[in-house]
Enzyme design. Structure first.
Site, PDB file in Angstrom:
ATOM      1  N   HIS A 298       0.870  -1.174   0.000  1.00 17.81           N
ATOM      2  CA  HIS A 298       0.000   0.000   0.000  1.00 17.81           C
ATOM      3  C   HIS A 298       0.908   1.225   0.000  1.00 17.81           C
ATOM      4  O   HIS A 298       1.618   1.485   0.969  1.00 17.81           O
ATOM      5  CB  HIS A 298      -0.876  -0.037   1.261  1.00 17.81           C
ATOM      6  N   HIS A 371      -7.076  11.928  13.304  1.00 14.81           N
ATOM      7  CA  HIS A 371      -6.070  11.109  13.957  1.00 14.81           C
ATOM      8  C   HIS A 371      -4.842  11.987  14.125  1.00 14.81           C
ATOM      9  O   HIS A 371      -4.178  12.341  13.143  1.00 14.81           O
ATOM     10  CB  HIS A 371      -5.777   9.857  13.128  1.00 14.81           C
TER      11      HIS A 371
END
Length: 465
Positions: A298, A371
């Site tokens: 990824h 986050h």
């Protein structure tokens, strides 16, 4: 006399020196401030950088208008309960609070009664730094149900990147008109005056305001010349003016996190011609050329950067605007969703439509998540289990959806409005967000060297389908 005020024609090319005139011959030839400007106009310069900034970074535009912007009453402070003056925390009078907790908001509730326009529907969620020292940023949402009438807005604090989520924005600027719909964005530079109308009714969206520098295209490096966002797809408005002096107009200025207003008896959108490289623009996110993994792993989200506002440290951004668009997923023998990680950046995410591949539920269009620096995050338990056992065939990810991220190297403070769990018209902050990781199981088996998933785990996942 009034020009065609619904002329949505555009000039293309990011950061170019553009020129546009609504009346032929309105632009002076050979100099910016001739003794007599054509058509009896006033010449006015709008500077986005210091006069002495290097040529490659210098931004300014010349406006040729019916009356100069200086003709107005003195500034008066206006109530601005939804904005904040300072992102400092730890004092008794602090407007913000600090928390490293992972946060997620349900769709921000639209106003259900009364008239709330774009300016008064802005709510600050988070930020860092101070506009007074040109350092930092602010993240806002707008929740509006009424057009701006006989008024205009501009920010002295920073440059606005606006991301519509519900409803088009019909934006009238000093430079001309922009029609911006969901799946598009627009950038309004510091100091540019504009009015927002809502052709589709109640509207919602997100705003990233940077106090320092400007948004620019990221470097492409080994990607080469033709990936990500292409300069030719950025659109600037053409000149369109209104010659009206039968109304009193209110001009609202965001200055050090507060609102101030002035009044003037002439229309602020009276620019007949302009030239320069400091102007508002829009971009269709569907034109973004996505780069993606085609073998394994990824790749970092930096490959999805549309625009960046650089810091003084090479490779580190004050803010990146990143999108996660529809794309083919073809990577083999790998975990395809975003991996678990702790990041030196702060990541604020929003969802324009569809679903996000790291969350099975709870992250909805019109909502958001944050986050913060070094706070761990990643796929929820259901997403992890599915991605770890599914047959990795090529498929089109989110063909009808779009997520985005405001990523920053700064540590964000949260406004008290953002930390409220309930608002009129609906809930906001999800108190149980942390529970989405509570179902993650222990799969460690020192006897199973070949992988995480034994036959029992595979059967368990098959039974849940």
């Amino acid at each position: 006399m009034t020009a065609d005020t619904k002329n949505y024609s555009y000039l293309s090319g990011f950061g170019n020196q553009h020129a546009s005139e609504a009346l032929q011959g309105a632009l002076p030839v050979g100099q910016n401030t001739p003794q007599k400007v054509p058509y009896g106009l006033y010449a006015e310069q709008l500077s986005g950088t210091a006069f002495t900034a290097p040529r490659a970074e210098n931004q300014r535009s010349w406006l040729y208008r019916i009356k100069p912007s200086v003709c107005h009453t003195p500034f008066q402070q206006t109530p601005s309960p939804n904005l904040v003056r300072s992102f400092a925390t730890g004092r008794a009078d602090s407007e913000c609070e600090s928390t490293p907790n992972q946060l997620r908001w349900s769709p921000f509730p639209l106003p259900t009664h009364g008239g709330v326009d774009f300016v008064h529907g802005m709510h600050t969620l988070a930020g860092a730094g101070q506009p007074s020292v040109r350092n930092g940023l602010a993240i806002h949402v707008y929740l509006a149900n009424q057009d701006m009438h006989a008024s205009a807005f501009y920010s002295s604090d920073g440059e606005f990147l606006i991301v519509p989520q519900q409803g088009r924005l019909d934006i009238q600027t000093e430079f001309g008109h922009l029609m911006v719909e969901p799946n598009e964005i627009c950038v309004i530079p510091r100091g540019v005056r504009y009015a927002v109308r809502l052709p589709d009714g109640p509207s919602r969206g997100y705003i990233l305001e940077v106090f320092d520098r400007h948004f620019e295209l990221p470097e492409l490096g080994p990607i080469g010349a033709n990936g990500l966002a292409n300069a030719r797809d950025f659109l600037y408005p053409t000149a369109a003016y209104e010659d009206k002096d039968d109304l009193e107009y209110t001009i609202i200025n965001k200055y050090q996190g507060q609102l101030f207003s002035i009044h003037q008896p002439h229309c602020p959108f009276d620019v007949v011609a302009w030239h320069g490289n400091f102007a508002p623009y829009k971009y269709d996110l569907r034109r973004f050329c996505t780069v993606n993994a085609v073998s394994f792993d990824h790749l970092d989200p930096s490959i999805f950067t549309v625009l960046t506002a650089r810091s003084s440290t090479p490779g580190v951004a004050i803010a990146d605007f990143v999108i996660f668009p529809p794309r083919w997923m073809v990577a083999e023998n790998t975990f395809r969703p975003p991996y678990y990680h702790r990041n030196c950046m702060s990541e604020f995410m929003g969802l324009i439509s569809g679903v996000y591949d790291a969350k099975a539920e709870g992250f909805l269009p019109g909502g958001a998540s944050l986050h913060s620096t070094m706070s761990a995050h990643g796929p929820d338990a259901a997403t992890f289990a599915k991605a770890s056992t599914e047959d990795l065939k090529p498929f089109k990810l989110r063909p009808d959806g779009l997520a985005f991220m405001f990523e920053t190297s700064l540590m964000l403070s949260l406004t008290k409005w953002a930390l409220q769990k309930d608002q009129p018209g609906g809930k906001m902050l999800q108190a149980n967000y942390y529970e989405c990781w509570g179902g993650l199981k222990k799969y460690f088996d020192p006897k199973n060297r070949d992988g995480r998933w034994g036959e029992e785990s595979k059967a368990e996942q098959a039974g849940k389908k």
